[in-house]
Design a protein around this motif. Structure first.
Motif, PDB file in Angstrom:
ATOM      1  N   LYS A 167       0.831  -1.195   0.000  1.00 55.29           N
ATOM      2  CA  LYS A 167       0.000   0.000   0.000  1.00 55.29           C
ATOM      3  C   LYS A 167       0.876   1.259   0.000  1.00 55.29           C
ATOM      4  O   LYS A 167       0.648   2.189  -0.776  1.00 55.29           O
ATOM      5  CB  LYS A 167      -0.911  -0.018   1.240  1.00 55.29           C
ATOM      6  N   ALA A 168       1.896   1.265   0.861  1.00 53.57           N
ATOM      7  CA  ALA A 168       2.764   2.450   0.969  1.00 53.57           C
ATOM      8  C   ALA A 168       3.529   2.693  -0.336  1.00 53.57           C
ATOM      9  O   ALA A 168       3.653   3.841  -0.790  1.00 53.57           O
ATOM     10  CB  ALA A 168       3.736   2.284   2.132  1.00 53.57           C
ATOM     11  N   ALA A 169       4.041   1.627  -0.927  1.00 51.55           N
ATOM     12  CA  ALA A 169       4.803   1.783  -2.172  1.00 51.55           C
ATOM     13  C   ALA A 169       3.889   2.208  -3.316  1.00 51.55           C
ATOM     14  O   ALA A 169       4.264   3.064  -4.133  1.00 51.55           O
ATOM     15  CB  ALA A 169       5.528   0.489  -2.515  1.00 51.55           C
ATOM     16  N   ALA A 170       2.698   1.631  -3.394  1.00 51.52           N
ATOM     17  CA  ALA A 170       1.759   2.012  -4.449  1.00 51.52           C
ATOM     18  C   ALA A 170       1.400   3.491  -4.343  1.00 51.52           C
ATOM     19  O   ALA A 170       1.289   4.193  -5.359  1.00 51.52           O
ATOM     20  CB  ALA A 170       0.503   1.146  -4.370  1.00 51.52           C
ATOM     21  N   GLU A 171       1.259   3.962  -3.103  1.00 49.41           N
ATOM     22  CA  GLU A 171       0.918   5.370  -2.900  1.00 49.41           C
ATOM     23  C   GLU A 171       2.077   6.283  -3.322  1.00 49.41           C
ATOM     24  O   GLU A 171       1.872   7.289  -4.018  1.00 49.41           O
ATOM     25  CB  GLU A 171       0.569   5.606  -1.420  1.00 49.41           C
ATOM     26  N   ALA A 172       3.301   5.920  -2.939  1.00 48.66           N
ATOM     27  CA  ALA A 172       4.472   6.727  -3.321  1.00 48.66           C
ATOM     28  C   ALA A 172       4.649   6.729  -4.841  1.00 48.66           C
ATOM     29  O   ALA A 172       4.891   7.773  -5.451  1.00 48.66           O
ATOM     30  CB  ALA A 172       5.726   6.175  -2.640  1.00 48.66           C
ATOM     31  N   ASN A 198       2.225   8.983  -6.394  1.00 43.46           N
ATOM     32  CA  ASN A 198       2.586  10.391  -6.242  1.00 43.46           C
ATOM     33  C   ASN A 198       3.718  10.803  -7.174  1.00 43.46           C
ATOM     34  O   ASN A 198       3.778  11.958  -7.605  1.00 43.46           O
ATOM     35  CB  ASN A 198       3.014  10.682  -4.795  1.00 43.46           C
ATOM     36  N   LEU A 199       4.642   9.869  -7.456  1.00 44.88           N
ATOM     37  CA  LEU A 199       5.832  10.220  -8.242  1.00 44.88           C
ATOM     38  C   LEU A 199       5.613  10.095  -9.746  1.00 44.88           C
ATOM     39  O   LEU A 199       6.289  10.767 -10.529  1.00 44.88           O
ATOM     40  CB  LEU A 199       7.020   9.331  -7.830  1.00 44.88           C
ATOM     41  N   LEU A 200       4.699   9.229 -10.172  1.00 44.52           N
ATOM     42  CA  LEU A 200       4.465   9.081 -11.611  1.00 44.52           C
ATOM     43  C   LEU A 200       3.967  10.389 -12.196  1.00 44.52           C
ATOM     44  O   LEU A 200       3.199  11.111 -11.552  1.00 44.52           O
ATOM     45  CB  LEU A 200       3.428   7.984 -11.874  1.00 44.52           C
ATOM     46  N   PRO A 201       4.414  10.736 -13.415  1.00 43.42           N
ATOM     47  CA  PRO A 201       3.874  11.934 -14.047  1.00 43.42           C
ATOM     48  C   PRO A 201       2.381  11.741 -14.333  1.00 43.42           C
ATOM     49  O   PRO A 201       1.944  10.612 -14.569  1.00 43.42           O
ATOM     50  CB  PRO A 201       4.670  12.035 -15.349  1.00 43.42           C
ATOM     51  N   PRO A 202       1.588  12.823 -14.293  1.00 43.78           N
ATOM     52  CA  PRO A 202       0.145  12.702 -14.538  1.00 43.78           C
ATOM     53  C   PRO A 202      -0.158  11.961 -15.853  1.00 43.78           C
ATOM     54  O   PRO A 202      -1.120  11.193 -15.917  1.00 43.78           O
ATOM     55  CB  PRO A 202      -0.325  14.160 -14.610  1.00 43.78           C
TER      56      PRO A 202
END
Ligand code: DCM
Ligand code: DCM
Ligand code: DCM
Ligand code: ZN
Ligand code: ZN
Length: 262
Positions: free
Chosen positions: A19-24, A27-31
């Motif tokens: 869950k934590a990695a998916a969230e990070a 957030n980091l992937l470009p839109p």
């Protein structure tokens, strides 16, 4: 790997994220990525020309015919600068990503994620840890069935594309599905070992590089000489190794991101 190899590895990795990695990662992937990691996993190949310093980070050259890898001996670029190879790059972008969540990192972590996701793939391509004099098979001319090709490209793309066409209706997701089935069945008892890494490091690129040069000697270079014709015998006997390396790349990319963002 080519476009499909990198996409396959990232399609295997993304559903394995915590869950934590998916969230990070979200957030980091470009839109423009629409939360799809696989859409950015060939970005590093597209920026070789605008970031010329990055071209050396996709591979490692090892001594001809030795079939071994050592970080201190082999991880350097053609000018001899230490750490400028794919294992050094994985260590570097891993340490950048570990600054995520701190106040105002000095790194571009969107680029760091895109580089790490790509290089974790490349290090699993056996010929990205190939011999120096033939540039990882790039200078070995062969025929892929009836077409002129070089051995490096056969492993980057042709084996994968031929498998997709012949077995999966030219559908990349069919191939991904088959590899995921292998991961949960035939390879289920090995996955923990693939993920394991000494002393809590997020990944162990020196291990993956050693596996790659061993596989290069045992499968990629084996039986191939200048102008060899590679057809069904070669394709069908090497495809299981390509499947394995794609699976390991995906599993280990997810494991690395899960540790980085834990
Ligand atoms: N990107 C970046 N810095 C750059 C170029 C691209 O962070 N100098 C990121 C944002 C882009 C993504 O990579 O949306 C994919 O790049 P491209 O659209 O060039 O494939
Ligand atoms: N490194 C490694 N394995 C080694 C030596 C070094 O993984 N045998 C790592 C440590 C650093 C990175 O590579 O994070 C860059 O090393 P250097 O500072 O030696 O260029
Ligand atoms: N490559 C490699 N080893 C080398 C040189 C290149 O593994 N010594 C890889 C990087 C690319 C492919 O081969 O995936 C083609 O490289 P280039 O486009 O630089 O010719
Ligand atoms: Zn390549
Ligand atoms: Zn690459």
């Amino acid at each position: 790997w080519g476009e499909d190899g990198h996409a396959i590895i990232c399609k295997i990795a993304q559903p394995r994220l915590s869950k934590a990695a998916a969230e990070a990662v979200g957030n980091l992937l470009p839109p423009s990525a629409g939360n799809d990691l696989s859409s950015v996993c060939s970005w590093a190949d597209h920026v070789k020309f605008i970031f010329p310093w990055s071209a050396a980070l996709h591979f490692i050259d090892t001594p001809d015919s030795l079939c071994s890898y050592q970080y201190n001996r082999d991880c350097k670029d053609e000018n001899g600068v230490q750490g400028r190879c794919v294992t050094g790059a994985i260590n570097n972008y891993t340490s950048q990503l570990l600054s995520y969540g701190g106040d105002k990192t000095r790194y571009n972590l969107t680029q760091a994620l895109q580089f790490l996701s790509h290089f974790m793939g490349d290090i699993h391509q056996p010929l990205h840890v190939g011999f120096t004099s033939d540039k990882g098979g790039n200078t070995i001319n062969v025929h892929w069935y009836t077409r002129k090709q070089n051995l490096h490209h056969v492993w980057d793309a042709n084996i994968i594309e031929t498998a997709e066409e012949r077995f999966y209706d030219s559908n990349i997701d069919g191939f991904v599905n088959a590899i995921q089935q292998n991961i949960t069945k035939e390879w289920a008892d090995q996955v923990q070992q693939w993920e394991a890494c000494s002393s809590d490091k997020p990944s162990c690129p020196d291990i993956y590089a050693t596996e790659s040069i061993k596989a290069a000697c045992q499968y990629a270079y084996k039986g191939v000489t200048e102008n060899s014709v590679l057809g069904d015998d070669y394709f069908l006997s090497r495809l299981p190794e390509v499947n394995l390396r794609l699976a390991q790349g995906g599993v280990r990319l997810a494991a690395a991101l899960n540790r980085i963002f834990s």
